[in-house]
Design a protein around this motif. Structure first.
Motif, PDB file in Angstrom:
ATOM      1  N   PRO A 101       0.814  -1.223   0.000  1.00 49.98           N
ATOM      2  CA  PRO A 101       0.000   0.000   0.000  1.00 49.98           C
ATOM      3  C   PRO A 101       0.841   1.264   0.000  1.00 49.98           C
ATOM      4  N   ALA A 102       1.980   1.267   0.715  1.00 49.78           N
ATOM      5  CA  ALA A 102       2.839   2.459   0.722  1.00 49.78           C
ATOM      6  C   ALA A 102       3.439   2.696  -0.660  1.00 49.78           C
ATOM      7  N   GLY A 103       3.801   1.620  -1.359  1.00 48.88           N
ATOM      8  CA  GLY A 103       4.350   1.750  -2.706  1.00 48.88           C
ATOM      9  C   GLY A 103       3.317   2.255  -3.700  1.00 48.88           C
ATOM     10  N   ALA A 104       2.085   1.745  -3.587  1.00 49.86           N
ATOM     11  CA  ALA A 104       1.024   2.211  -4.484  1.00 49.86           C
ATOM     12  C   ALA A 104       0.724   3.689  -4.236  1.00 49.86           C
ATOM     13  N   TYR A 105       0.640   4.068  -2.969  1.00 51.39           N
ATOM     14  CA  TYR A 105       0.416   5.476  -2.618  1.00 51.39           C
ATOM     15  C   TYR A 105       1.534   6.352  -3.168  1.00 51.39           C
ATOM     16  N   SER A 106       2.779   5.939  -2.941  1.00 46.86           N
ATOM     17  CA  SER A 106       3.924   6.720  -3.397  1.00 46.86           C
ATOM     18  C   SER A 106       3.950   6.840  -4.918  1.00 46.86           C
ATOM     19  N   ALA A 107       3.619   5.750  -5.597  1.00 48.23           N
ATOM     20  CA  ALA A 107       3.626   5.788  -7.054  1.00 48.23           C
ATOM     21  C   ALA A 107       2.628   6.805  -7.597  1.00 48.23           C
ATOM     22  N   LEU A 110       3.905  10.338  -6.725  1.00 51.88           N
ATOM     23  CA  LEU A 110       5.066  10.689  -7.544  1.00 51.88           C
ATOM     24  C   LEU A 110       4.669  10.957  -8.994  1.00 51.88           C
ATOM     25  N   CYS A 111       3.682  10.217  -9.496  1.00 48.81           N
ATOM     26  CA  CYS A 111       3.172  10.514 -10.846  1.00 48.81           C
ATOM     27  C   CYS A 111       2.608  11.926 -10.897  1.00 48.81           C
ATOM     28  N   ALA A 112       1.858  12.304  -9.858  1.00 48.82           N
ATOM     29  CA  ALA A 112       1.296  13.650  -9.802  1.00 48.82           C
ATOM     30  C   ALA A 112       2.406  14.698  -9.714  1.00 48.82           C
ATOM     31  N   VAL A 113       3.443  14.418  -8.936  1.00 49.13           N
ATOM     32  CA  VAL A 113       4.572  15.344  -8.825  1.00 49.13           C
ATOM     33  C   VAL A 113       5.269  15.507 -10.165  1.00 49.13           C
ATOM     34  N   THR A 125       5.251  25.780  -4.127  1.00 49.24           N
ATOM     35  CA  THR A 125       3.959  25.136  -3.881  1.00 49.24           C
ATOM     36  C   THR A 125       4.083  23.625  -3.968  1.00 49.24           C
ATOM     37  N   LEU A 126       4.833  23.156  -4.967  1.00 52.77           N
ATOM     38  CA  LEU A 126       5.009  21.718  -5.146  1.00 52.77           C
ATOM     39  C   LEU A 126       5.750  21.101  -3.963  1.00 52.77           C
ATOM     40  N   ALA A 127       6.751  21.822  -3.452  1.00 55.41           N
ATOM     41  CA  ALA A 127       7.497  21.319  -2.297  1.00 55.41           C
ATOM     42  C   ALA A 127       6.590  21.224  -1.070  1.00 55.41           C
ATOM     43  N   LEU A 128       5.728  22.239  -0.862  1.00 54.32           N
ATOM     44  CA  LEU A 128       4.817  22.230   0.278  1.00 54.32           C
ATOM     45  C   LEU A 128       3.833  21.072   0.180  1.00 54.32           C
ATOM     46  N   VAL A 129       3.264  20.876  -1.011  1.00 51.53           N
ATOM     47  CA  VAL A 129       2.315  19.777  -1.204  1.00 51.53           C
ATOM     48  C   VAL A 129       3.022  18.435  -1.040  1.00 51.53           C
ATOM     49  N   GLY A 130       4.229  18.331  -1.593  1.00 56.79           N
ATOM     50  CA  GLY A 130       4.988  17.087  -1.472  1.00 56.79           C
ATOM     51  C   GLY A 130       5.325  16.754  -0.027  1.00 56.79           C
ATOM     52  N   TRP A 131       5.598  17.795   0.761  1.00 58.41           N
ATOM     53  CA  TRP A 131       5.858  17.563   2.180  1.00 58.41           C
ATOM     54  C   TRP A 131       4.586  17.117   2.898  1.00 58.41           C
ATOM     55  N   ALA A 132       3.468  17.755   2.601  1.00 60.02           N
ATOM     56  CA  ALA A 132       2.204  17.402   3.259  1.00 60.02           C
ATOM     57  C   ALA A 132       1.816  15.955   2.981  1.00 60.02           C
ATOM     58  N   MET A 133       2.089  15.491   1.769  1.00 60.59           N
ATOM     59  CA  MET A 133       1.711  14.129   1.411  1.00 60.59           C
ATOM     60  C   MET A 133       2.673  13.080   1.960  1.00 60.59           C
ATOM     61  N   ALA A 134       3.821  13.513   2.512  1.00 67.51           N
ATOM     62  CA  ALA A 134       4.804  12.566   3.042  1.00 67.51           C
ATOM     63  C   ALA A 134       5.042  12.748   4.536  1.00 67.51           C
ATOM     64  N   PHE A 399       7.868  14.496  -1.000  1.00 67.02           N
ATOM     65  CA  PHE A 399       7.850  13.906  -2.342  1.00 67.02           C
ATOM     66  C   PHE A 399       8.378  14.857  -3.417  1.00 67.02           C
ATOM     67  N   ALA A 400       8.628  16.096  -3.042  1.00 61.32           N
ATOM     68  CA  ALA A 400       9.144  17.066  -4.018  1.00 61.32           C
ATOM     69  C   ALA A 400      10.116  18.015  -3.319  1.00 61.32           C
ATOM     70  N   PRO A 401      11.264  17.508  -2.847  1.00 55.37           N
ATOM     71  CA  PRO A 401      12.211  18.374  -2.140  1.00 55.37           C
ATOM     72  C   PRO A 401      12.685  19.513  -3.035  1.00 55.37           C
ATOM     73  N   ASP A 402      12.571  20.740  -2.531  1.00 57.34           N
ATOM     74  CA  ASP A 402      12.937  21.933  -3.303  1.00 57.34           C
ATOM     75  C   ASP A 402      12.156  22.029  -4.616  1.00 57.34           C
ATOM     76  N   GLY A 403      10.984  21.385  -4.663  1.00 56.68           N
ATOM     77  CA  GLY A 403      10.156  21.461  -5.864  1.00 56.68           C
ATOM     78  C   GLY A 403      10.605  20.570  -6.990  1.00 56.68           C
ATOM     79  N   ARG A 404      11.502  19.610  -6.712  1.00 57.70           N
ATOM     80  CA  ARG A 404      12.017  18.727  -7.760  1.00 57.70           C
ATOM     81  C   ARG A 404      11.532  17.292  -7.545  1.00 57.70           C
ATOM     82  N   PHE A 405      11.543  16.533  -8.641  1.00 55.86           N
ATOM     83  CA  PHE A 405      11.166  15.121  -8.558  1.00 55.86           C
ATOM     84  C   PHE A 405      12.297  14.351  -7.879  1.00 55.86           C
TER      85      PHE A 405
END
Length: 440
Positions: A101-107, A110-113, A125-134, A399-405
């Motif tokens: 389940p963690a892998g499916a969630y992350s996938a 990460l696709c959205a990122v 914004t992407l970094a903030l959202v990526g942090w919230a989701m992780a 999931f998006a440190p500094d806004g990067r994949f």
């Protein structure tokens, strides 16, 4: 015990209760503010309104999750060991239950990122959202490490019993002393395993009756733990907050401190003291019918509970529809009620939408249940180590440190999960009680 096998309903209740309080705690302290330029910021409530740090005493319930996990793991590993199972096979099965389940969630995240990066979403914004989701991912690497160590830890438990968590606690206190006084780098990392490992090891003791053999032991643990916690935050250097607050040093969670260790002991004692009364309540089928579905969806709730915050942010804050009274005002607190209700409704929809995915992952877990072939167990251990490192990177940087994949953590999680679930292992038939626990 219940009619559906030898299952302990109270253990399931603890896991469900812990997850519900974690979700509610994150939602309560999440504050959104629409800036003049149309963007959204998330001021840190605990750092802005210092009195709210006392609320974390009600929401920091993760010691009970590790306690319940140790109780379940102790019984499961005992049955596997007596049935001729291998350590690698058992660890692989337990790790798989988390990683699928963690892998499916992350996938999906990460696709959205990746899509957002390509279309040029603002990196901040992407970094903030990526942090919230992780933000909830800190739990996964710690739990995977403890699961991997379970055969060894349980062997120590069978030989020395309560002396094992006592020694772990003593070593944790020494490590914390170095962290607080000398700021020794990396030593604090030990306490992620030691402090939460004390709760996990106490779960073994609970399962074997070592904590409940004397009826005064649980209330004594609760009282001593509470007194120690009060002393450490009143006269020691530790803050009251049991959740990480930016700029707070030392912290009770990063790494887990002596105060958190005291909280573990207090919660364990309180949990065991309350067990007889709660078990009588859970014996009522009406109550159990409410608790059981929550326990069954606990991993989904834990992983996906911040997605509703993003949905509500886009629907009500980006559009300017949400009222925005001053942070911490009476009106702001009154609006927490509809805020929680809306988030709960969205999360219920997310859980329903994910049911087909959950069914597919459960089928995959059943068909690839590990019983590692001789000479190939190193693949499992390497895969487990790789996933722990990858999940730790996500927990720290999002999931998006500094806004990067995050290319390397994403590859690490993919490779590690593939190795843990790799084909070429014989299928094992689990004990009926373990089937019930996995269905929860």
């Amino acid at each position: 015990m219940s009619r559906d096998g030898e299952r302990d309903r109270y253990v399931d209740f603890l896991r469900a209760w812990a997850i519900v309080l974690v979700v509610l705690g994150h939602w309560v302290i999440t504050a959104l503010v629409r800036s003049p330029d149309g963007g959204i910021t998330a001021p840190e409530l605990l750092a802005t309104l210092h009195w709210t740090q006392w609320l974390t005493l009600g929401f920091q319930i993760m010691p009970l999750f590790f306690l319940a996990g140790g109780h379940a793991a102790g019984g499961s590993w005992t049955r596997a060991r007596l049935g001729g199972g291998t350590a690698a096979g058992w660890v692989g099965g337990r790790a798989q239950r988390l990683l699928l389940p963690a892998g499916a969630y992350s996938a999906l995240v990460l696709c959205a990122v990746g899509i957002c990066s390509v279309v040029g979403v603002d990196p901040g914004t992407l970094a903030l959202v990526g942090w919230a989701m992780a933000m909830q991912f800190w739990f996964l690497p710690v739990y995977l490490v403890l699961s991997g160590l379970t055969p060894a830890l349980h062997s120590l438990h069978r030989r020395w019993g309560l002396r094992v968590p006592a020694v772990m606690a003593a070593v944790a206190l020494v490590a914390d002393t170095f962290v607080v006084t000398a700021h020794t780098p990396y030593v604090g990392l030990l306490n992620y395993v030691l402090v939460w490992g004390v709760a996990y090891q106490l779960g073994f003791c609970w399962h074997d009756g070592r904590l409940t053999g004397h009826r005064l032991l649980p209330p004594v643990m609760a009282g001593c733990g509470a007194v120690a916690f009060a002393a450490l935050i009143s006269f020691g250097p530790f803050p009251v907050s049991l959740i990480l607050v930016t700029g707070q040093d030392p912290s009770n969670t990063n790494p887990p401190s002596a105060a958190m260790l005291a909280w573990v002991v207090a919660q364990t004692g309180l949990c065991l003291t309350a067990a007889p009364a709660v078990r009588r309540l859970l014996a009522r089928e009406r109550v159990w019918r409410v608790v059981r579905p929550v326990g069954g969806a606990s991993m989904t709730l834990y992983l996906w509970h911040m997605l509703p915050v993003l949905v509500v942010a886009a629907a009500f804050y980006l559009t300017g529809l949400a009222p925005e009274p001053a942070l911490g005002s009476a009106s702001w607190w009154m609006l927490r009620v509809p805020w929680l209700l809306v988030l709960g409704a969205v999360l219920a929809g997310v859980v329903l939408a994910l049911r087909p995915l959950e069914g597919g992952l459960a089928l995959l877990h059943e068909r690839t249940r590990p019983a590692t072939a001789p000479g190939r167990s190193w693949l499992l251990w390497f895969g487990l180590a790789t996933t722990v490192l990858a999940l730790t990177r996500f927990a720290v940087g999002g999931f998006a440190p500094d806004g990067r994949f995050p290319v390397l953590p994403a590859l690490g999680l993919l490779v590690g999960t593939a190795l843990v679930t790799a084909p070429g292992r014989s299928r094992v038939t689990p004990h009926p009680r373990d089937r019930l626990e996995e269905a929860a």
